[in-house]
Design a protein around this motif. Sequence first.
Motif, PDB file in Angstrom:
ATOM      1  N   ASN A 146      81.202 -42.233 -35.718  1.00 37.04           N
ATOM      2  CA  ASN A 146      80.467 -43.086 -36.654  1.00 37.04           C
ATOM      3  C   ASN A 146      80.805 -42.778 -38.109  1.00 37.04           C
ATOM      4  N   LYS A 147      80.315 -43.627 -38.969  1.00 36.78           N
ATOM      5  CA  LYS A 147      80.625 -43.545 -40.406  1.00 36.78           C
ATOM      6  C   LYS A 147      80.123 -42.243 -41.023  1.00 36.78           C
ATOM      7  N   ARG A 148      79.002 -41.756 -40.534  1.00 37.71           N
ATOM      8  CA  ARG A 148      78.436 -40.513 -41.069  1.00 37.71           C
ATOM      9  C   ARG A 148      79.428 -39.359 -40.930  1.00 37.71           C
ATOM     10  N   ARG A 149      80.126 -39.313 -39.794  1.00 35.02           N
ATOM     11  CA  ARG A 149      81.096 -38.230 -39.561  1.00 35.02           C
ATOM     12  C   ARG A 149      82.340 -38.411 -40.437  1.00 35.02           C
ATOM     13  N   VAL A 150      82.673 -39.658 -40.728  1.00 37.75           N
ATOM     14  CA  VAL A 150      83.819 -39.928 -41.604  1.00 37.75           C
ATOM     15  C   VAL A 150      83.481 -39.525 -43.036  1.00 37.75           C
ATOM     16  N   ILE A 151      82.254 -39.837 -43.468  1.00 44.39           N
ATOM     17  CA  ILE A 151      81.800 -39.420 -44.809  1.00 44.39           C
ATOM     18  C   ILE A 151      81.911 -37.905 -44.933  1.00 44.39           C
ATOM     19  N   ALA A 152      81.530 -37.186 -43.863  1.00 43.70           N
ATOM     20  CA  ALA A 152      81.565 -35.714 -43.886  1.00 43.70           C
ATOM     21  C   ALA A 152      82.975 -35.178 -44.117  1.00 43.70           C
ATOM     22  N   VAL A 153      83.996 -35.880 -43.613  1.00 44.58           N
ATOM     23  CA  VAL A 153      85.391 -35.461 -43.825  1.00 44.58           C
ATOM     24  C   VAL A 153      85.700 -35.423 -45.323  1.00 44.58           C
ATOM     25  N   PHE A 154      85.335 -36.493 -46.023  1.00 43.87           N
ATOM     26  CA  PHE A 154      85.626 -36.575 -47.462  1.00 43.87           C
ATOM     27  C   PHE A 154      84.731 -35.636 -48.275  1.00 43.87           C
ATOM     28  N   ARG A 155      83.500 -35.415 -47.799  1.00 47.52           N
ATOM     29  CA  ARG A 155      82.615 -34.451 -48.476  1.00 47.52           C
ATOM     30  C   ARG A 155      83.181 -33.041 -48.357  1.00 47.52           C
ATOM     31  N   ASN A 156      83.761 -32.722 -47.186  1.00 49.33           N
ATOM     32  CA  ASN A 156      84.328 -31.382 -46.979  1.00 49.33           C
ATOM     33  C   ASN A 156      85.535 -31.129 -47.870  1.00 49.33           C
ATOM     34  N   ILE A 157      86.240 -32.188 -48.235  1.00 48.69           N
ATOM     35  CA  ILE A 157      87.355 -32.047 -49.184  1.00 48.69           C
ATOM     36  C   ILE A 157      86.815 -31.639 -50.544  1.00 48.69           C
TER      37      ILE A 157
END
Length: 362
Positions: A146-157
């Motif tokens: 889901n989108k929430r997990r994709v957002i987390a990828v960019f937040r981790n950067i």
Amino acid sequence: MNQDLENWFFFIDKSFKKIEVRNALKLYVEKILLANSPIIFEFNHLSLLLGVEREFLSKIVNKPELFYHQFYIPKRNGEFRIINSPNTLLLEIQKWIYKNVLCPIKLHENCIGFRKGYNIKHNASKHLNSNIILKMDLKDFFPSINKRRVIAVFRNIGYTRNISYTLASLCCKENSLPQGASTSPYLSNIIAKRLDVRLNALCNKFDLNYTRYADDLTISGSFISKKFISYISKIINDEGFIVNETKTRLLYKGNKRIITGISISSNKLTIPKKKKREIRHIIYFIKKYGTKEHLNYRKISDPIYLERLLGYLYFWKFVEPDNNKIESYIFTIKVELKKLSEAYAGLKEKQIEFIGKFLEKK
């Protein structure tokens, strides 16, 4: 990196008066540069980097589903796979995100699919000479992310919440990863990295080999118990994925062993025996009776049948580069393609000639 950091620090010191603002921006810049990703301060900045007008970019972010073309591909089981193909502009945006933001992120060493320098031969070769092979499949791999997990990828950067949300919106459709977006494969690998780490660690404890090619998991070694499969399933569920129970298989020596389209039944990489027999039969029939008779006999209406066959022959050559017989099969199909091309050219000339005569009479 040090030079880039110094340049950004100089720019920040020159552009902002408040010390707390400068310090916050410096921390932000440093974290993103450490990830080898481009600095993006806010929406307008991203718009300039992408070369897309702010208003138009905003439309894509708010209504991404309007910028996809949906079509269906039939599966072997009779069901259909939904493909969402982004339009030209969104495709270019996703390519930019993939190249500049996602590619620098390291993947797990046993993640084989969708990454440069790896292919299905690497995946299959890891499981040669094994007594037993466990094959498992992740159900609805892309849609399950889901989108929430994709957002987390960019937040981790290190990106801000707003920029992370914007980048995720450009990579998602209807709150999940779409099959067809150029960013989906690499994002799925990044998100499945913790799954790879946990499964590989468990396999190492039992002296087993582990690889993942997209949604296909393969584990091999001397012995795999049914209890072990339950451990694997639990980790998969813990990591937010679903096991496709119908595709779980334990393959012993003597079983047909095919991993991502490659047979390892003979402890070497080959294409499946059934496929070899089928192709030899097709080549024999075409050489003896011709392509037209073969297509009529098999009731095949595929307009690019020979092209598909040639493509698979090149795949066979890729899997078995030392098999000299394949070259003769490739030559046969190329000859048939040339005949069809010449016949088509001749028919076209006759049509033009006929039309010319018809217009003269008019």
